[in-house]
Design a protein around this motif. Structure first.
Motif, short mmCIF file in Angstrom:
data_model
loop_
_atom_site.label_atom_id
_atom_site.label_comp_id
_atom_site.label_asym_id
_atom_site.label_seq_id
_atom_site.Cartn_x
_atom_site.Cartn_y
_atom_site.Cartn_z
N GLN A 75 0.83 -1.20 0.00
CA GLN A 75 0.00 0.00 0.00
C GLN A 75 0.87 1.25 0.00
N PRO A 147 -5.02 4.62 2.60
CA PRO A 147 -4.06 3.86 1.78
C PRO A 147 -4.73 3.32 0.53
N TYR A 148 -3.92 3.12 -0.49
CA TYR A 148 -4.41 2.51 -1.72
C TYR A 148 -3.42 1.44 -2.14
N PRO A 149 -3.89 0.41 -2.83
CA PRO A 149 -2.99 -0.69 -3.21
C PRO A 149 -1.99 -0.25 -4.28
N THR A 150 -0.83 -0.85 -4.23
CA THR A 150 0.20 -0.65 -5.24
C THR A 150 0.74 -2.01 -5.65
#
Length: 160
Positions: A75, A147-150
């Motif tokens: 994230q 948070p965001y996925p990476t």
């Protein structure tokens, strides 16, 4: 979280506290605090245009795209970095006139450990750095976004 040889280990209780609080909100006032904060900010991406000295308020501020090392999955999220009691800011190794240039933060350290906090240095990949002459260690970091996925996780050391 696997520990890399090049990374400062993050205390498990700190990770639990971050998860419970829903994000990073830390203050560093001594070398040990600074080492822990630096470990959590390692591999943050910083657009040059979001690195801002504020001489009138004796402050340096930055908006970073932080890799969340404490998360169970890959994230990133936006994080505010504020350093107070700054007397002078110097840079090297990057073009301040290119606001879209992206720097990769490696560490925040006391530049001259024997002189106590006369200067802090933000060290970036490819030899770029920001040196902050300070009266004391007064560093704050706070997550600004969910948070965001990476897909990509930073890698350190020799994988062979």
């Amino acid at each position: 979280m696997a520990e890399d040889a090049d990374r400062t280990p993050v205390d498990a209780s700190m990770v639990d506290a971050l998860r419970d609080a829903g994000g990073l909100k830390l203050r560093a006032v001594d070398p040990e605090d600074l080492a822990a904060l630096s470990a959590l900010l390692q591999d943050a991406l910083a657009p040059v245009g979001d690195l801002r000295p504020d001489p009138e308020n004796r402050r340096f501020v930055a908006v970073l795209n932080r890799f969340r090392w404490e998360a169970d999955r890959r994230q990133r999220g936006l994080c505010a970095l504020t350093i107070d009691q700054v007397r002078r800011t110097r840079t090297r190794g990057f073009d301040k006139a290119d606001p879209k240039a992206l720097l990769n933060l490696l560490a925040i350290r006391i530049a001259e450990p024997d002189d106590a906090p006369a200067a802090l240095e933000l060290t970036f990949a490819a030899g770029a750095a920001i040196r902050l002459e300070v009266d004391a260690i007064a560093v704050y970091a706070e997550d600004l976004s969910e948070p965001y996925p990476t897909l990509f996780a930073p890698k350190h050391g020799d994988a062979s």
